[in-house]
Design a protein around this motif. Structure first.
Motif, short mmCIF file in Angstrom:
data_model
loop_
_atom_site.label_atom_id
_atom_site.label_comp_id
_atom_site.label_asym_id
_atom_site.label_seq_id
_atom_site.Cartn_x
_atom_site.Cartn_y
_atom_site.Cartn_z
N ARG A 112 9.42 -1.26 19.67
CA ARG A 112 8.44 -0.48 18.91
C ARG A 112 7.38 -0.09 19.13
O ARG A 112 6.52 0.10 18.05
CB ARG A 112 9.17 -1.46 17.39
CG ARG A 112 10.44 -0.96 17.31
CD ARG A 112 10.87 -1.28 15.31
NE ARG A 112 10.29 -2.73 15.29
CZ ARG A 112 10.76 -3.08 14.41
NH1 ARG A 112 11.38 -2.26 12.87
NH2 ARG A 112 10.48 -4.43 14.00
N GLY A 113 6.99 -0.09 20.79
CA GLY A 113 5.43 0.49 21.08
C GLY A 113 4.27 -0.59 20.28
O GLY A 113 4.47 -1.05 20.52
N ARG A 114 3.48 0.15 19.18
CA ARG A 114 2.70 -0.96 18.78
C ARG A 114 3.13 -1.40 17.62
O ARG A 114 2.46 -2.27 17.17
CB ARG A 114 1.19 -0.30 18.18
CG ARG A 114 1.00 0.81 19.29
CD ARG A 114 -0.40 1.89 19.04
NE ARG A 114 -1.59 1.96 19.85
CZ ARG A 114 -1.49 3.09 20.14
NH1 ARG A 114 -0.40 4.19 20.62
NH2 ARG A 114 -1.74 3.46 21.52
N GLY A 115 4.74 -1.10 17.20
CA GLY A 115 5.26 -2.08 16.29
C GLY A 115 5.50 -3.58 16.83
O GLY A 115 5.43 -3.85 17.83
N SER A 116 6.48 -4.33 16.38
CA SER A 116 7.39 -5.47 16.69
C SER A 116 8.71 -4.90 17.52
O SER A 116 8.78 -4.17 17.51
CB SER A 116 7.87 -6.85 15.50
OG SER A 116 8.41 -5.98 15.04
N THR A 117 8.81 -5.87 18.05
CA THR A 117 9.94 -6.16 19.08
C THR A 117 11.08 -7.49 18.10
O THR A 117 10.94 -7.91 17.82
CB THR A 117 10.01 -6.76 20.13
OG1 THR A 117 9.18 -6.20 21.09
CG2 THR A 117 11.27 -7.09 20.90
N GLU A 160 8.99 -10.10 17.21
CA GLU A 160 8.29 -10.97 17.46
C GLU A 160 6.63 -9.80 17.71
O GLU A 160 7.38 -8.23 17.75
CB GLU A 160 8.28 -10.94 19.04
CG GLU A 160 7.83 -11.14 19.72
CD GLU A 160 7.05 -12.42 19.84
OE1 GLU A 160 5.49 -12.84 20.00
OE2 GLU A 160 8.33 -13.26 18.76
N PRO A 161 5.74 -10.01 17.27
CA PRO A 161 4.97 -9.12 16.55
C PRO A 161 4.14 -9.02 18.15
O PRO A 161 4.15 -9.44 19.61
CB PRO A 161 3.64 -9.84 16.29
CG PRO A 161 3.59 -11.14 16.41
CD PRO A 161 5.45 -11.16 16.63
N THR A 162 3.75 -7.35 18.49
CA THR A 162 2.87 -6.59 19.66
C THR A 162 1.60 -6.88 19.06
O THR A 162 1.26 -7.01 18.43
CB THR A 162 3.54 -5.37 19.37
OG1 THR A 162 4.81 -4.97 19.22
CG2 THR A 162 2.93 -4.81 20.93
#
Length: 318
Positions: free
Chosen positions: A227-232, A244-246
């Protein structure tokens, strides 16, 4: 197939070949302040001619992350194709099945990289459109640890490859980019689906990204959504099972970030890393990738990823 069964199969086939069925392009990259409006001409900062294609990017990312990689693809019979084949061979990728297609040009992508690091891409597929097939290809697909495909090659070719792989217990991994009308028809043959939130919403229909990931994971499919600058987000059988945090990163160029994530993830799973650890490895690799110019050239080596993970003592290691 359950997520547990899928991960057991990665573990059981450690060190096996990762077969990348994918595209090889010459990327024409223009750095520019923004996208032009219809009928408008704007000035860019510079033009770079660099290797690209989602298949090539993923193969290099997987090889640099420690994977044993073989490529199934086509280039043109022009002067560009041999240089791209040589590049992959130099990365340690088996190119015996990367063939020049008579009468066709090598694929080309026009990539606009904006000043904020985002990108827009137009592809002329060229030889990537070939659905040519050989027994040499089929033998690899039947014996690999996993086959990884994208949709810059014909969907029918991907379908055929996945059917062969599944009959032999080989793990099938799809990055559905670009999302084509045929993409949904391939899902029944996919064990692991790697995609971003926009692709998830497009595939699943009128749902938000999280709901789309859950929906796409039904039927015991493992879905990993960036999710780009968001989490996976990781979903399985209709439920979110991990997030998982980015990493905070200075973004220079997002081109190839998803390919870097995908190639690193499959290589680390094939190396025996548990899913949660492999996700962290892939997230870290992608953060390094976007901090650099270019696509294939920006893929980090495993030594760099390990060093970055070592600077994060909160992260578990395999």
């Amino acid at each position: 197939m359950t997520a547990k069964t899928s991960l057991d199969r990665w573990s059981e086939r450690q060190g096996g070949v990762l077969a990348v069925l994918g595209s090889v392009n010459l990327d024409m990259v223009i750095r520019q302040p923004r996208l032009p409006r219809p009928g408008e001409t704007i000035f860019g900062h510079r033009l770079d001619r660099v290797p690209g294609g989602k298949g090539l990017n993923q193969a290099i990312a997987a090889a640099r992350a420690g994977g044993q990689v073989a490529f199934l693809g086509r280039v043109g019979d022009d002067d560009v194709g041999p240089r791209l084949v040589e590049l992959l061979a130099g990365e340690g990728v088996d190119v015996a099945r990367l063939i020049a297609e008579p009468g066709l040009p090598t694929g080309v992508a026009q990539v606009s990289v904006l000043d904020d690091g985002e990108n827009a891409i137009v592809v002329a597929a060229g030889a990537n459109d070939s659905a040519d097939w050989s027994m040499h290809d089929e033998r690899l697909l039947a014996t690999a640890t996993a086959v990884i495909a994208q949709l810059e090659r014909p969907a029918e070719l991907v379908r055929r490859a996945f059917r062969v792989a599944r009959t032999r217990g080989v793990i099938t991994v799809l990055t559905p980019a670009p999302v084509t009308p045929e993409a949904r028809t391939l899902l029944a043959l996919v064990d692991v689906l790697l995609l971003n939130e926009n692709e998830a919403k497009e595939l699943a229909g009128d749902l938000d990204a999280t709901a789309a990931a859950r929906e796409l994971s039904r039927g015991s499919r493992l879905v990993v959504m960036t999710r780009g600058r968001g989490s996976t987000l990781v979903a399985h059988d209709g439920a979110v099972v991990h997030e998982e945090p980015t990493l905070p990163t200075r973004v220079v160029d997002t081109t190839g970030a998803g390919d870097c994530f995908a190639g690193t993830l499959v290589a680390r799973l094939a190396a025996g890393e548990p899913l949660e650890v492999a996700i962290r490895s892939a997230t870290t690799a992608a953060s390094l990738c976007v901090s650099r110019d270019g696509a294939s050239a920006s893929m980090p080596f495993w030594s760099e990823v390990r060093a970055e993970l070592g600077r994060r003592p909160d992260q578990p290691r395999s």
